[in-house]
Structure formats: structure tokens, C-alpha cells
Design an enzyme around this catalytic site. Structure first.
Site, PDB file in Angstrom:
ATOM      1  N   ARG A 118      -9.778   0.997  15.714  1.00 15.68           N
ATOM      2  CA  ARG A 118      -9.690   1.776  14.480  1.00 15.68           C
ATOM      3  C   ARG A 118     -10.772   1.296  13.523  1.00 15.68           C
ATOM      4  O   ARG A 118     -11.675   2.028  13.169  1.00 15.68           O
ATOM      5  CB  ARG A 118      -8.288   1.639  13.886  1.00 15.68           C
ATOM      6  CG  ARG A 118      -7.992   2.553  12.734  1.00 15.68           C
ATOM      7  CD  ARG A 118      -6.511   2.516  12.338  1.00 15.68           C
ATOM      8  NE  ARG A 118      -6.088   1.184  11.913  1.00 15.68           N
ATOM      9  CZ  ARG A 118      -4.856   0.909  11.484  1.00 15.68           C
ATOM     10  NH1 ARG A 118      -3.934   1.863  11.450  1.00 15.68           N
ATOM     11  NH2 ARG A 118      -4.541  -0.310  11.101  1.00 15.68           N
TER      12      ARG A 118
ATOM     13  N   LYS B  48       0.843  -1.193   0.000  1.00  9.63           N
ATOM     14  CA  LYS B  48       0.000   0.000   0.000  1.00  9.63           C
ATOM     15  C   LYS B  48       0.880   1.244   0.000  1.00  9.63           C
ATOM     16  O   LYS B  48       2.090   1.182   0.210  1.00  9.63           O
ATOM     17  CB  LYS B  48      -0.914   0.000   1.220  1.00  9.63           C
ATOM     18  CG  LYS B  48      -0.188   0.008   2.566  1.00  9.63           C
ATOM     19  CD  LYS B  48      -1.163  -0.032   3.711  1.00  9.63           C
ATOM     20  CE  LYS B  48      -0.432  -0.022   5.064  1.00  9.63           C
ATOM     21  NZ  LYS B  48      -1.358  -0.010   6.198  1.00  9.63           N
TER      22      LYS B  48
ATOM     23  N   TYR C 123      15.509  31.332   3.224  1.00 11.10           N
ATOM     24  CA  TYR C 123      14.404  32.149   3.722  1.00 11.10           C
ATOM     25  C   TYR C 123      14.593  32.500   5.199  1.00 11.10           C
ATOM     26  O   TYR C 123      15.020  31.658   5.999  1.00 11.10           O
ATOM     27  CB  TYR C 123      13.079  31.394   3.574  1.00 11.10           C
ATOM     28  CG  TYR C 123      12.576  31.279   2.150  1.00 11.10           C
ATOM     29  CD1 TYR C 123      12.192  32.409   1.436  1.00 11.10           C
ATOM     30  CD2 TYR C 123      12.482  30.039   1.533  1.00 11.10           C
ATOM     31  CE1 TYR C 123      11.722  32.302   0.132  1.00 11.10           C
ATOM     32  CE2 TYR C 123      12.011  29.924   0.226  1.00 11.10           C
ATOM     33  CZ  TYR C 123      11.635  31.053  -0.457  1.00 11.10           C
ATOM     34  OH  TYR C 123      11.179  30.952  -1.751  1.00 11.10           O
TER      35      TYR C 123
ATOM     36  N   MET D 241      10.890  24.618  -1.007  1.00  5.22           N
ATOM     37  CA  MET D 241       9.964  23.714  -1.683  1.00  5.22           C
ATOM     38  C   MET D 241      10.700  22.754  -2.608  1.00  5.22           C
ATOM     39  O   MET D 241      10.394  21.555  -2.639  1.00  5.22           O
ATOM     40  CB  MET D 241       8.929  24.503  -2.482  1.00  5.22           C
ATOM     41  CG  MET D 241       7.946  23.603  -3.245  1.00  5.22           C
ATOM     42  SD  MET D 241       6.735  24.514  -4.218  1.00  5.22           S
ATOM     43  CE  MET D 241       5.677  25.161  -2.921  1.00  5.22           C
TER      44      MET D 241
END
Length: 824
Positions: A591, A493, A719, A768
């Protein structure tokens, strides 16, 4: 497959030696390594040129196998198992498969030819799967062994089959026809592969056509030789009546489908086809001749099945290249590579050269070619034809590797030769590959994947390298902890924990894994569409995905009465029978799952229902990785035993039970039950420091240095000026950032990368798309490789520093980061 042992004995017309009861066989096996071998397995001890499976029978008996088809009983094993003694175990396997096929009346498409069988099969599966539950040959299971194993995988839920049949000499196809029994036949391209097994091309075509001797229709490209063979073949008439001939052609307008090419671009070809007097247009998303021919074979099937023009166009536009052939990759020094590094015959060389022409990104064209096999020609004639091909395709240079290809020396002045791949690699730099398109084509024995690896660009992109050898090692490590009868499910998964779902699923399929686990239906659909045959359990299915789950033969986890009732409603509408489902128990995770107070309602709902079959019962441990909470683990295990036993007793079922995850496999081996679920451990991560020493690193996230600059004391980086230099410093910028999955918390001196085996601290904020590191003490240059994580730092170390878990690190890596899979 489900056949009683007594029935199999009657099929084989043999006597058993032993004391078999009225056992139902649900597993036919020829692989002694398979984890699916159990007390309901019938093992066929095949005898080949290099292997005799009789030697594995003793080990199989230790794993619980009690039923064997053999040519003789191994010494010392008399009376210790049930043996069906036959003259030939392969023929016995084929007999059982032929009988089993006869139990099903749905249409079967049989595909044969020299080239394109697997591609046509896979494309037909894609085109027809929205309307049918399809059983098809896995991979290229088209041999005397592969075909019966493929057919034995049919079950009652299938309503269409697609099987390919491959032969290398005479007297083989008749056997495969009895097993496949196709109602629709497809003859793909006839080339030179396996020519040496036949006296002539005509003989080869006639032998292949034996696959269609009882088919209702035969689909093929019309040409003079095939027509001639078909005339002598016309004496075979199917029991249901006259056979229908369905031909297509680019040149003969008497064919059933007449095709003409209209427009050609770099990405697709527009054709016009005439069928039953109607003229239609079709855009094909390929430009090479082989793909176009394979698409038209598929088009012919759709027309025969009376699909409408709009559906045909919509589906064919979505066809995709098969990854098994002719991969285009970015190479070193602004080269482009066409990777055909695993096959070498004359016909496929012609196809590859066509592809090279259509995909070339540079005017200069190079071919790296090994000795050519399966040509059916003498070396002199063969390489004369190769030389003609090279010249006609305007190839600038040829690099030959092998003993016989050097014949080209006298035929091609622009060719150089090496005796083997290693000699080529030693002299690689002197060959000056630059600004050219390179076709790499070689037989598997030449290991041309090493050439592909050497010529593939590695230094100017961010990649996550996945070591498939490490996956295999970790899988076998955890497998060694299990009892021989314990099955294993591997979790793929979340894009294989960030490592790539399909590629890892494919590897695990090779290892004969029992089950795959995914979180959501779309993950499982992607794997099934890509050709994964393993059963796939969907752990978190949404009610809206149930129809798709059924269509793609996925198996849902059911964890609530609401979900169960929703699934049963759809199952009844589709008139399913014994569709596999998995019941989730909540034993303390809180869950998902049925709690103790809902078990009676669950039993009442399932009792007497025949649309579904409880394939397994499972629960999930909350603290298996923390032995301080082992008492809670035992509480969960005991509750699971109680609830699952009640369900099994009340419903009179014997499903697979499983509760252990990766940590549970190591810490609570007594609770293996029938299956375990391997997750993060497969990817090389353990919460136990001692166990971690035995696991291998799977993923290495790499990038490169984009730029290096020198700043002075007092200057800042990034930054917010969060880093201020207190000395003259060399700063390297790396093209990877939080959009790629690198946490912003990894900056400001907390994290590091590795350059030239040295640590380079991350400075300032992670951006980023970039991060900056201090390389003042490292002798490096722009373009040098950077390890973001792998051996150092490890994902476990990163998780510890970031106060998270390795799962989050791995699954956060963006899919814009290219995954590169390799073997050592």
C-alpha cells in the site's frame, strides 16, 4: 529534554549512590504509571500529603528505570539503581527545570492572576501560533509541580513559550519565577480565589508580581490597587535595563491602551482602542466581561509585539470559547443549561452570572449552587455578598446544595436547600424545571455533573454516546498484554473511528499514552489546536501539508523517496534540526512504504542529514487478524527485522520500531518491538470472539421514536413499496437515515433496532433522514429511546450482516450526529 546525568548531578550539587555512566536523560518523570518510563528516565520521587512516590521505585526498576532522585534509598534497593539523594525532591525538580530554562534564549510569556490564566494562555497560543513554534503549559499546569514539568518540555524547535503560574500563598511565586524566567509578563484579573492564603489583596498582587521581577515588560489592567503595588515593585529592574509598563484601561486614558466599548450585540462587542495616538476598531466575538478582558490582555500582547491592525482583527475574530468552562446545553422540558459544574468561588460566580444574563434563552432564571470555597471571607459575609449578587441579577429561584450554603435561607425567600447532590436528584421531578435557563455551578466534590446529566435533554435528538470508562478499560486491557517497556500508539484518525478525536485523545493523554496516530495533517492540526500535547504521527501526509505539519509540531510518516526529498527541502529551508520523522517499510501490504530495493537509496539520502531524525521505523501487517495466514505475518515480521536492522546499522540510529496493530498485539506478542499501534480494539471491537468478551462497548448510537402509526394488511411502507404488511401493524418512524451513516442495505428486514430491550425489524428502504421499524409487539410510545447499535445490535453483528467490517460502520456515522461523552 536532553541532559546528561552527570550534569544533573552537578546542578543538584549532590553525589550519586550507584554507578551511573555518562547517560543522557531524555525523560523526567514524577508519574510511576507512565509508559514513557525507561532506562533514560530520571524519576523524581515526590512526597506529598497523601502520597510518597518512593514506594513505587521497586516497580519502576522492573520497568527498566535506573535513575532516581530521592530523599532516601528504600530498604532493600541499595546498589540496585542509581540514586541522587537530596533534601527535597520537589525543590530538586525545580532546580533542574530552572537550569534547563536558562539554556533557551527565546521570549517567554508568563501569565498569572486569579482568573483567566488558562484562557489567555490558550488564546495567545491560537493567535501567535501562525508565526511561532510555541511551547505552553499543558492544561492548567501552573503549580509548583506543573510549572517545572511544563518548562522541561521545551526543545530546540520552540521559539516562544507561554506558561501560566498559579499560587495559593506567599513564598511560592519566587520559585516559579526562577523556573519560567518570563521576558513578557501578563497579570490577568485579580479575584477572590485563594484569598485565604494571603493577609490582603494587596499582598496577593505583590506576590503574583514577583513573577515579573526580571521581565522586560509587564502587561496589566490599570487600576488604583495594582498601581499602588507596582510602585513598591519598581525597585526590581531587569538586568537588560528598565522595565516597560504596558497597561490598558476602560476608564484611565493615561494607560498605554485606552479602550471604550462602542456596540453590543448578542454575539459580539465592538470596541475602540487608542494606542500610540492611533485609534482602531476591534470586533470581539464574546459579550461577557471576563472574556472581553481576556481578549484585551491578548490584544495588548499583539500590540506590544507590533502586529498590524488587520492581522489583529482577523485573528481575534476567530477566537473561540474554551470548552473547560460554562458550557451551554439543551435541557429537559425546553430548558437551557449553563454547565459550570466544576468550580465554586465568589469571583467565578460573578462571572457565571454575567454569562447567564448574556446567554439566557428564557426570562425565568434558576441557579443551582453548591457551598462556595476559596472566598477568603467568613461564611456570613460571603453569603451576604452572594445574596446581593442573586438579587441584583434578578434570579427567580436558587437551589442550594451543601452544609454552609443554607445560610442563604434567611437572606433569600425564593431558595430551597438540599444537604447533598443525591437528595436533590431524588426530588428532581418535584422541582418542575421547565422553560427556564439554569446555571449549574458547584465545586467538584459535589459531583454536579450528575445534575447536568439529569437535566440534559436525552430523548429528542439522535446522539452517539461515547463511554469514556469503556475507552479506559479497553486501553488498559491491551496495555496489560505488553511488556513494561513497550510503548503504545493509539489511532484517533477518522474522527476517532467515528467516536470523536479530541475527547478521546484528551483521555489518552491523561493515561500517559506515548503517541497518537492520525491519517492526515488536518486531523493532527485540529488536535494540536485544541491543546493536545502528545506527539502525533501523521500516517498519510501529503507533500502539500509538510509546512503545516512542521508548524504544528506533527510528525510525518515518510513512505517514498519523493516524499522524503520534498520534506527535506522544506526542512532545510526552515533550518530545522533533528525534526522527527517516521520511516514506513512495505513488507507485503503493498500500500505505502519503502520496498527492499529502495532501502539503499533511502540510506544514502538520510546519511549525514541533520535536519531530520528518524524517530521510528514501522510497517503494517496485512493478515494479523487471520491466523490462517500466520505464515505471511511471520514473513512480514522477518522482512521488517531485516530492513529495519539494515537502516539502523547503516545510519547508526536506535529509533522506535513498531509493526503490530490491534490484532497483532493479541496474536503475535513476540513482535512487540518498541511500540504497538492500538486501533479498533480501543473502541471495543475484536475479530476474536473470546477476546471480545473482555472488551467493553464504547459507542451507543441512540435516537427516538418520532411517530407511531397503524397500517392495515396490504398497505406498504417507504419508497418503492418494498415492505407490504400482511397483518395490521404498528410502524414507528426513527429520525436517522443513510445521511447519518446507516447503510441502505440495513433495511428490508435485514437489520433491527432495540426499543424497550426488544428487537424492532427495519422495514422497507432506509431513507436519507429516517427509517421505519415494526413495533407491533412492543409496548412503546412516541419519544421513547431507540438503540441503533451498541450492546444490541453490536457493530460487529451489523458488519457481519452487511458483509463489511466494523471500521466501516463506526466511521460512517455522520458528524451531524451529536457525540455525547460521559463517564459512569
Amino acid at each position: 529534554m536532553n541532559l546528561s546525568l552527570k550534569k544533573i548531578i552537578s546542578i543538584l550539587n549532590t553525589q550519586e549512590i550507584g554507578t551511573p555512566d555518562d547517560l543522557t536523560i531524555d525523560n523526567i518523570s514524577i508519574d510511576s504509571r507512565s509508559l514513557q518510563n525507561n532506562d533514560k528516565t530520571l524519576f523524581f520521587a515526590l512526597v506529598g500529603n497523601n502520597n510518597d512516590a518512593h514506594i513505587y521505585i521497586k516497580d519502576l526498576m522492573l520497568k527498566g528505570v535506573r535513575n532516581f532522585v530521592v530523599t532516601h534509598i528504600p530498604e532493600g534497593l541499595e546498589g540496585k539503581a542509581n540514586f541522587l539523594v537530596v533534601k527535597n525532591t520537589l525543590e530538586a525538580l525545580q532546580q533542574v527545570a530552572a537550569y534547563y530554562r536558562s539554556l533557551f534564549a527565546f521570549p517567554i510569556i508568563g501569565v498569572t492572576g486569579s482568573n483567566g490564566k488558562t484562557i489567555v494562555k490558550e488564546w495567545l497560543n491560537f493567535l501567535l501560533s501562525p508565526d511561532y513554534n510555541i511551547i505552553r503549559s499543558p492544561k492548567s499546569y501552573n503549580s509548583q509541580v506543573g510549572v517545572p514539568l511544563s518548562v522541561l518540555a521545551i526543545n530546540e524547535q520552540h521559539n516562544l513559550g507561554i506558561f501560566e503560574a498559579g499560587i495559593s500563598t506567599v513564598s511560592e511565586m519566587d520559585k516559579l519565577e526562577k523556573i519560567i524566567q518570563p521576558t513578557i509578563g501578563i497579570l490577568t484579573n485579580i479575584g477572590s480565589a485563594h484569598d485565604e492564603g494571603f493577609e490582603s489583596t494587596e499582598e496577593k498582587i505583590k506576590e503574583k508580581m514577583l513573577l515579573f521581577q526580571h521581565s522586560k515588560v509587564v502587561i496589566f489592567q490599570k487600576n488604583e490597587l495594582v498601581d499602588k503595588c507596582l510602585e513598591s515593585f519598581s525597585g526590581y529592574i531587569p538586568p537588560s535595563g528598565a522595565r516597560e509598563i504596558f497597561s490598558w484601561s476602560f476608564t484611565d486614558n493615561s494607560a498605554t491602551v485606552f479602550v471604550s466599548k462602542k456596540e453590543h450585540t448578542h454575539e459580539n462587542i465592538h470596541i475602540e482602542y487608542t494606542y500610540k495616538g492611533n485609534v482602531s476598531d476591534l470586533k470581539i466575538p464574546f459579550v461577557d466581561d471576563a472574556s472581553v478582558e481576556n481578549v484585551i490582555s491578548c490584544l495588548s500582547v499583539l500590540l506590544y509585539l507590533e502586529y498590524d491592525e488587520k492581522t489583529i482583527q482577523n485573528r481575534i475574530e476567530l477566537l473561540y470559547p474554551m470548552e473547560m468552562r460554562l458550557k451551554v446545553k439543551k435541557g429537559i422540558n425546553n430548558c437551557s443549561l449553563i454547565d459550570d459544574s466544576y468550580s465554586s468561588d465568589f469571583q467565578s460566580l460573578k462571572i457565571a452570572l454575567d454569562f447567564l444574563e448574556s446567554q439566557k434563552q428564557h426570562q425565568k432564571k434558576t441557579v443551582v449552587l453548591s457551598d462556595i470555597f476559596q472566598s477568603g471571607l467568613s461564611n456570613e459575609v460571603l453569603y451576604s455578598k452572594v445574596a446581593e449578587l442573586i438579587v441584583s441579577n434578578d434570579i427567580n429561584r436558587v437551589i442550594g446544595i451543601g452544609d454552609t450554603i443554607s445560610i442563604l435561607k434567611t437572606k433569600l425567600p425564593n431558595a430551597v436547600f438540599f444537604k447533598d447532590t443525591n437528595e436533590f436528584l431524588v426530588q428532581l421531578e418535584q422541582l418542575n424545571f421547565e422553560n427556564e435557563t439554569i446555571l449549574i455551578k458547584g465545586a467538584r466534590s459535589f459531583q454536579f455533573e450528575e445534575i447536568v446529566s439529569a437535566l440534559t435533554e436525552k430523548t429528542h435528538e439522535t446522539v452517539l454516546e461515547i463511554n469514556l470508562n469503556a475507552i479506559s478499560h479497553n486501553y488498559n486491557f491491551f496495555k496489560s498484554k505488553l511488556k513494561p517497556t513497550t510503548k503504545m500508539m493509539a489511532m484517533v484518525k477518522a474522527f476517532g473511528y467515528g467516536s470523536g478525536g479530541f475527547e478521546i485523545a484528551k483521555l489518552l493523554e491523561h493515561h500517559k499514552l506515548d503517541y497518537l496516530g492520525v491519517a492526515f495533517a488536518d486531523e493532527g492540526i485540529s488536535l494540536k489546536t485544541a491543546g493536545i500535547k502528545l506527539p502525533i504521527m501523521v500516517l498519510n501526509p501529503e507533500n502539500t501539508s509538510f509546512s503545516a505539519i512542521i508548524q504544528h509540531q506533527l510528525e510525518p510518516e515518510i513512505y517514498s523517496l519523493k516524499g522524503l526529498n520534498a520534506f527535506l527541502k522544506i526542512a532545510e529551508q526552515k533550518k530545522l534540526k533533528d525534526f522527527p520523522i517516521h520511516i514506513k517499510m512495505d513488507t507485503g501490504m503493498h500500500r505505502l512504504g519503502f520496498e527492499a530495493n529502495t532501502i539503499d537509496d533511502l540510506i544514502a539520502t538520510l546519511k549525514g542529514n541533520q535536519t531530520v531524525k528518524v524517530k521510528s521505523i514501522l510497517s503494517h501487517l496485512a493478515t494479523s487478524d487471520d491466523l490462517q495466514h500466520k505464515d505471511f505475518v511471520y514473513y512480514q515480521i522477518n522482512l521488517f527485522e531485516k530492513l529495519s536492522s539494515k537502516l539502523m546499522t547503516e545510519l547508526a540510529i536506535n529509533p522506535i520500531r513498531h509493526i503490530l496493530n490491534t490484532s497483532g498485539i493479541s496474536n503475535f506478542p513476540e513482535a512487540q518491538y518498541d511500540m504497538v499501534r492500538l486501533g479498533i480494539g480501543l473502541y471495543g471491537v475484536s475479530n476474536d470472539s473470546e477476546e471480545q468478551k473482555y472488551l467493553e462497548n464504547v459507542g451507543t448510537l441512540k435516537s427516538v421514536i418520532s411517530q407511531i402509526r397503524t397500517i392495515q394488511s396490504g398497505e406498504s411502507v417507504g419508497y418503492g413499496r418494498r415492505f407490504m404488511a400482511n397483518r395490521e401493524s404498528r410502524i414507528a418512524t426513527i429520525p436517522i437515515g443513510y445521511a447519518d451513516g446507516i447503510s441502505r442495505h440495513w433495511g428490508n428486514g435485514i437489520g433491527f433496532v432495540t426499543i424497550k430491550n426488544k428487537k424492532a425489524p427495519v422495514l422497507g428502504s432506509v431513507c436519507m433522514d429516517m427509517l421505519m421499524v415494526d413495533v407491533t409487539e412492543i409496548d412503546c410510545k412516541e419519544g421513547d429511546s431507540v438503540v441503533i447499535f451498541g450492546e444490541s445490535p453490536t457493530v460487529s453483528y451489523m458488519a457481519e450482516q452487511l458483509k463489511t467490517i466494523p471500521y466501516e460502520i463506526l466511521t460512517s456515522i455522520s458528524q451531524r450526529v451529536k457525540r455525547v461523552f460521559y463517564r459512569e
